[in-house]
Design an enzyme around this catalytic site. Structure first.
Site, PDB file in Angstrom:
ATOM      1  N   HIS A 113       0.875  -1.331   0.051  1.00 32.18           N
ATOM      2  CA  HIS A 113       0.021  -0.064   0.010  1.00 32.18           C
ATOM      3  C   HIS A 113       0.993   1.108  -0.008  1.00 32.18           C
ATOM      4  O   HIS A 113       0.592   2.057  -0.830  1.00 32.18           O
ATOM      5  CB  HIS A 113      -1.058  -0.149   1.160  1.00 32.18           C
ATOM      6  CG  HIS A 113      -1.648   1.213   1.379  1.00 32.18           C
ATOM      7  ND1 HIS A 113      -2.949   1.602   0.933  1.00 32.18           N
ATOM      8  CD2 HIS A 113      -1.266   2.630   2.239  1.00 32.18           C
ATOM      9  CE1 HIS A 113      -3.194   2.781   1.315  1.00 32.18           C
ATOM     10  NE2 HIS A 113      -2.332   3.241   2.070  1.00 32.18           N
ATOM     11  N   GLU A 114       2.039   1.207   0.732  1.00 30.38           N
ATOM     12  CA  GLU A 114       2.812   2.489   0.795  1.00 30.38           C
ATOM     13  C   GLU A 114       3.521   2.634  -0.421  1.00 30.38           C
ATOM     14  O   GLU A 114       3.663   3.871  -0.976  1.00 30.38           O
ATOM     15  CB  GLU A 114       3.761   2.413   2.120  1.00 30.38           C
ATOM     16  CG  GLU A 114       3.159   2.311   3.445  1.00 30.38           C
ATOM     17  CD  GLU A 114       2.299   3.281   3.638  1.00 30.38           C
ATOM     18  OE1 GLU A 114       2.794   4.557   3.403  1.00 30.38           O
ATOM     19  OE2 GLU A 114       1.409   3.454   4.396  1.00 30.38           O
ATOM     20  N   HIS A 167       1.613   4.341  -2.972  1.00 32.87           N
ATOM     21  CA  HIS A 167       1.460   6.006  -3.111  1.00 32.87           C
ATOM     22  C   HIS A 167       2.577   6.436  -3.838  1.00 32.87           C
ATOM     23  O   HIS A 167       2.538   7.496  -4.413  1.00 32.87           O
ATOM     24  CB  HIS A 167       1.699   6.208  -1.238  1.00 32.87           C
ATOM     25  CG  HIS A 167       0.285   6.289  -0.554  1.00 32.87           C
ATOM     26  ND1 HIS A 167      -0.893   6.737  -0.979  1.00 32.87           N
ATOM     27  CD2 HIS A 167       0.000   5.366   0.548  1.00 32.87           C
ATOM     28  CE1 HIS A 167      -1.835   6.589  -0.284  1.00 32.87           C
ATOM     29  NE2 HIS A 167      -1.209   5.815   0.756  1.00 32.87           N
ATOM     30  N   GLU A 190      -5.849   6.921  -0.953  1.00 32.63           N
ATOM     31  CA  GLU A 190      -5.796   5.767  -0.229  1.00 32.63           C
ATOM     32  C   GLU A 190      -6.537   4.593  -1.009  1.00 32.63           C
ATOM     33  O   GLU A 190      -6.057   3.573  -0.950  1.00 32.63           O
ATOM     34  CB  GLU A 190      -6.634   6.095   1.049  1.00 32.63           C
ATOM     35  CG  GLU A 190      -5.850   6.833   1.914  1.00 32.63           C
ATOM     36  CD  GLU A 190      -4.433   6.368   2.382  1.00 32.63           C
ATOM     37  OE1 GLU A 190      -4.205   5.128   2.519  1.00 32.63           O
ATOM     38  OE2 GLU A 190      -3.445   7.303   2.348  1.00 32.63           O
ATOM     39  N   ASP A 193      -4.710   1.066  -1.991  1.00 30.25           N
ATOM     40  CA  ASP A 193      -5.054  -0.129  -1.879  1.00 30.25           C
ATOM     41  C   ASP A 193      -5.406  -1.045  -3.127  1.00 30.25           C
ATOM     42  O   ASP A 193      -4.963  -2.036  -3.106  1.00 30.25           O
ATOM     43  CB  ASP A 193      -6.704   0.125  -1.203  1.00 30.25           C
ATOM     44  CG  ASP A 193      -6.625   0.481   0.231  1.00 30.25           C
ATOM     45  OD1 ASP A 193      -5.296   0.419   0.732  1.00 30.25           O
ATOM     46  OD2 ASP A 193      -7.502   0.898   0.965  1.00 30.25           O
TER      47      ASP A 193
END
Length: 410
Positions: free
Chosen positions: A276-277, A280, A354, A358
């Site tokens: 997930h990070e 980004h 977000e 995801d």
């Protein structure tokens, strides 16, 4: 523009923002006891859900008290000459406008922080302690406070001095030079914050060799992400709550995992959080947020340059003579509605990002471990599973858990 009119504008903004925040918090609190959505039935059992409700209600009541205290304090300063008194103290100490500004803001910020120490202490050692989150010792609490004061004096004092120097040198064009400096400073801090600032408060160590590191490196190689820096931070020094974050870019990019995260989650779940990070970064969210922050700072500084020489902005807060530092206080309050609007926009994009992160984790790794990790993290922090939509719109930088789970399952 009359100073009385500006004073009433300031008064209106302060009271309106207080009312809006109070209404939003009340609406959110009314939903604390709503039934848990079906997709989240496995997050809490009955006893845990009752505990989460008690935690939310306690924080809500405490927040109401602290917000009333803050409003009363600033209104008292406005009505009873608090800013004028501090300004007179600053004038009596020196005729140099930079020193006057440093003394003025030093007294206000230090005084405000000292008044807030009892609230911060109660939050940490009563509320967080009662619900099993606090790991902060009283010594750590005190040392943290002293370090933050030192950093505010050093960095805040240097930046304020430079801004006033720009103003003295360039007049109303000071905003251009200030913007350039802030942009460089922002980039520098984004690159080196984890190296320079974090170690002052927490211990960071490279993730030890083992199956977790191997899984992370394998995933990073799979998605073409050059990840040399994986660190573990001792978040358990202060709280049981877990977290992970991405910082920097280029060769300075790094992923930091809280030790509490490693203790709470399975290895596959940690890799999912990491995915997930990385999402980004891959979706350029880090660059977007950085660029937007710099642009918004430029807009604010330009508007400040239009108001800074208007004596009514200074005199409206009750001081006897116009000054750069008094105008900053008045402008800060007058600008807050614009800041609220830009904050809403940033929260909107943050929630959108977000979902994208995801989706990236779901596509490149797997949805299920991210779902289970989000549920565990929410459970361990006694998160609100039924927030009011209006409160989410106003304050949430992340979508509510139920929306993220449904998106991951879609």
């Amino acid at each position: 523009m009359d100073k009385t009119f500006v004073f009433y504008c300031i008064l209106f903004i302060l009271i309106a923002e207080f009312i809006l925040a109070t209404v939003m918090n009340y609406l959110n609190a009314k939903r604390f006891k709503d039934p848990i959505p079906e997709d989240l039935n496995d997050v809490y059992n009955a006893e845990e859900y009752e505990k989460s409700q008690a935690y939310k209600l306690t924080n809500y009541k405490f927040g109401v008290f602290t917000s009333i205290f803050s409003l009363v304090l600033i209104l008292a300063f406005l009505f009873f000459g608090g800013f004028a008194w501090v300004d007179n103290v600053a004038q009596n100490i020196s005729e140099n406008i930079i020193i006057q500004a440093l003394v003025f803001f030093g007294i206000i910020m230090l005084g405000s922080d000292i008044l807030n120490i009892p609230f911060s202490y109660y939050q940490t050692f009563v509320i967080e302690e009662k619900f099993g989150f606090n790991k902060t010792t009283k010594t750590t609490f005190l040392i943290d406070k002293l370090k933050k004061w030192a950093m505010t004096i050093i960095f805040g004092g240097a930046i304020l001095s430079l801004v006033i120097w720009f103003f003295e040198w360039a007049g109303t064009n000071f905003w251009v030079y200030t913007w350039a400096f802030v942009a460089v400073f922002t980039l520098f801090m984004n690159l080196f914050y984890s190296k320079l600032i974090v170690p002052l408060f927490n211990k960071q160590e490279p993730l030890e060799a083992g199956s977790l590191k191997e899984k992370i490196e394998n995933y990073a190689a799979q998605v073409g992400f050059d990840l040399q820096n994986i660190f573990v931070i001792n978040g358990s020094k202060r709280s049981t709550k877990a977290n992970a974050y991405f910082s920097g870019f280029g060769k300075e990019k790094r992923v930091t995992l809280y030790d509490t995260l490693i203790n709470d989650l399975e290895e596959e779940e940690i890799v999912a959080v990491l995915a997930h990070e990385i999402g980004h970064y891959k979706r350029k969210h880090v660059i977007f947020n950085l660029a937007t922050s710099i642009v918004l700072t430029g807009v604010m500084l330009f508007i400040l340059s239009l108001f800074i020489n208007n004596p009514e902005v200074s005199l409206a807060i009750g001081v006897d003579r116009p000054s750069f530092h008094a105008a900053l206080i008045g402008f800060g309050i007058l600008y807050s509605p614009i800041s609220e609007i830009t904050g809403l926009l940033m929260n909107y994009y943050s929630r959108k990002f977000e979902y994208q992160a995801d989706d990236y984790a779901k596509t490149t790794y797997a949805a299920l471990p991210l779902v289970t990790s989000l549920k565990k993290l929410s459970k361990n922090s006694l998160s609100n599973l039924t927030p009011h939509p209006a409160y989410v719109f106003m304050h949430y930088s992340h979508p509510p858990l139920i929306d993220r789970i449904r998106n991951l399952k879609a």
